[in-house]
Scaffold this motif. Sequence first.
Motif, mmCIF file in Angstrom:
data_model
loop_
_atom_site.group_PDB
_atom_site.id
_atom_site.type_symbol
_atom_site.label_atom_id
_atom_site.label_comp_id
_atom_site.label_asym_id
_atom_site.label_seq_id
_atom_site.Cartn_x
_atom_site.Cartn_y
_atom_site.Cartn_z
ATOM 1 N N ILE A 246 0.716 -1.186 -0.106
ATOM 2 C CA ILE A 246 -0.046 0.062 -0.003
ATOM 3 C C ILE A 246 1.027 1.166 0.010
ATOM 4 O O ILE A 246 0.628 2.216 -0.694
ATOM 5 N N LEU A 247 1.867 1.234 0.980
ATOM 6 C CA LEU A 247 2.723 2.438 1.316
ATOM 7 C C LEU A 247 3.883 2.342 -0.130
ATOM 8 O O LEU A 247 4.275 1.257 -0.230
ATOM 9 N N SER A 248 4.547 3.372 -0.276
ATOM 10 C CA SER A 248 5.847 3.266 -0.987
ATOM 11 C C SER A 248 6.957 2.795 -0.108
ATOM 12 O O SER A 248 6.626 3.012 1.177
ATOM 13 N N ARG A 249 7.908 2.353 -0.743
ATOM 14 C CA ARG A 249 9.272 1.671 -0.203
ATOM 15 C C ARG A 249 9.616 2.868 0.821
ATOM 16 O O ARG A 249 10.211 2.443 1.956
ATOM 17 N N LYS A 250 9.767 3.973 0.404
ATOM 18 C CA LYS A 250 10.409 5.203 1.033
ATOM 19 C C LYS A 250 9.528 5.338 2.476
ATOM 20 O O LYS A 250 10.126 5.484 3.575
ATOM 21 N N LYS A 251 8.266 5.265 2.275
ATOM 22 C CA LYS A 251 7.316 5.786 3.238
ATOM 23 C C LYS A 251 7.305 4.646 4.152
ATOM 24 O O LYS A 251 7.327 4.792 5.402
ATOM 25 N N MET A 252 7.492 3.328 3.889
ATOM 26 C CA MET A 252 7.438 2.157 4.563
ATOM 27 C C MET A 252 8.717 2.180 5.558
ATOM 28 O O MET A 252 8.747 1.939 6.613
ATOM 29 N N LEU A 253 9.825 2.584 4.825
ATOM 30 C CA LEU A 253 11.203 2.526 5.352
ATOM 31 C C LEU A 253 11.250 3.682 6.666
ATOM 32 O O LEU A 253 11.632 3.258 7.727
ATOM 33 N N HIS A 254 10.585 4.664 6.373
ATOM 34 C CA HIS A 254 10.659 5.855 7.257
ATOM 35 C C HIS A 254 9.849 5.295 8.674
ATOM 36 O O HIS A 254 10.120 5.590 9.883
ATOM 37 N N MET A 255 8.550 4.885 8.238
ATOM 38 C CA MET A 255 7.804 4.416 9.444
ATOM 39 C C MET A 255 8.276 3.469 10.131
ATOM 40 O O MET A 255 8.371 3.471 11.497
ATOM 41 N N VAL A 256 9.044 2.236 9.808
ATOM 42 C CA VAL A 256 9.573 1.288 10.330
ATOM 43 C C VAL A 256 10.915 1.517 11.200
ATOM 44 O O VAL A 256 10.926 1.196 12.260
ATOM 45 N N GLU A 257 11.502 2.512 10.716
ATOM 46 C CA GLU A 257 12.852 2.883 11.120
ATOM 47 C C GLU A 257 12.325 3.688 12.566
ATOM 48 O O GLU A 257 12.900 3.619 13.563
ATOM 49 N N ARG A 258 11.421 4.607 12.547
ATOM 50 C CA ARG A 258 10.845 5.344 13.768
ATOM 51 C C ARG A 258 10.336 4.595 14.839
ATOM 52 O O ARG A 258 10.759 4.701 15.883
ATOM 53 N N ILE A 259 9.470 3.248 14.363
ATOM 54 C CA ILE A 259 9.029 2.398 15.294
ATOM 55 C C ILE A 259 10.266 1.840 16.004
ATOM 56 O O ILE A 259 10.053 1.480 17.179
ATOM 57 N N LEU A 260 11.183 1.287 15.248
ATOM 58 C CA LEU A 260 12.035 0.457 15.872
ATOM 59 C C LEU A 260 13.342 1.191 16.398
ATOM 60 O O LEU A 260 14.114 0.655 17.346
ATOM 61 N N ARG A 261 13.470 2.635 15.903
ATOM 62 C CA ARG A 261 14.542 3.380 16.680
ATOM 63 C C ARG A 261 14.380 3.364 18.121
ATOM 64 O O ARG A 261 15.077 3.080 18.767
ATOM 65 N N ASP A 262 13.219 3.629 18.472
ATOM 66 C CA ASP A 262 12.789 3.763 20.120
ATOM 67 C C ASP A 262 13.090 2.642 20.739
ATOM 68 O O ASP A 262 13.497 2.477 21.789
#
Length: 268
Positions: A246-262
Amino acid sequence: MSSHLSTFKNSTALITGASSGIGKAYAQKLASLGIHLILTARSEQKLNELANELQKKYNIQVEVIGLDLAQPHAAQKLFDEVQARKLSVEILINNAGFGKWSKFLDQSAATYNEMMLLNMNSVTSLCYLFLPQMLASKKGIMINIASTAAFQPLPYIAVYGASKSYVLNFTEALAGEYASSGVKFLAVCPGNTETNFTQVANADTRGMKSSSVEDVVSATLVALDQNKTSIIVGCSNYLTAQLPRILSRKKMLHMVERILRDRVLKAS
């Protein structure tokens, strides 16, 4: 009872990483179906305890081979030992694997080499070594444990996620290649599961929905009966795995990075 697995009664299954967690749950279920077992993992003591329990309870034969599949040439050593004991393998379950949650450079190169040896190389080698016999008999099952990590790039879990993408694609490719052979190939993709994986990975999974090992085994049996080539365990995990479509690879990457970073920074 799984209608497909019921045809494998008195056959033999080889399960890697069988001393605990998902591997142990597979061993218990297959034993209850009258399937003989070859169990392998690093902890030979735990394997022997499980073997004694299953032999007494289900009157099956259980062989134990203590081995670390994260070491070079271990898959060949395992195959050679199975041959030396004059055993045949009709079901192969490649369950052994591990991951690490951290910044990429916070783990040693040796750790990543072991991870790739275990998660990818041993899976590939064991499929290569045991497949010819299954093809000759026109019957067999190869189950490779992938992960919901296989469906998108995972910052802070980069090597593990990439290794599970390999397992998923490799398994489904074999399913396509050998579709008319009589051998079934299934990639099982659990999400967060109640095992010791999180302790080894130093993963902060608090608040994340988890499945039981029994959920993983049950989903596997259903998938085999439905002739699937892959299965995602759990409805919420299935929906999450669809986000990259559904999401672009770039949007997916940014979303996952934010979730996992914390989660990674909290755990470190």
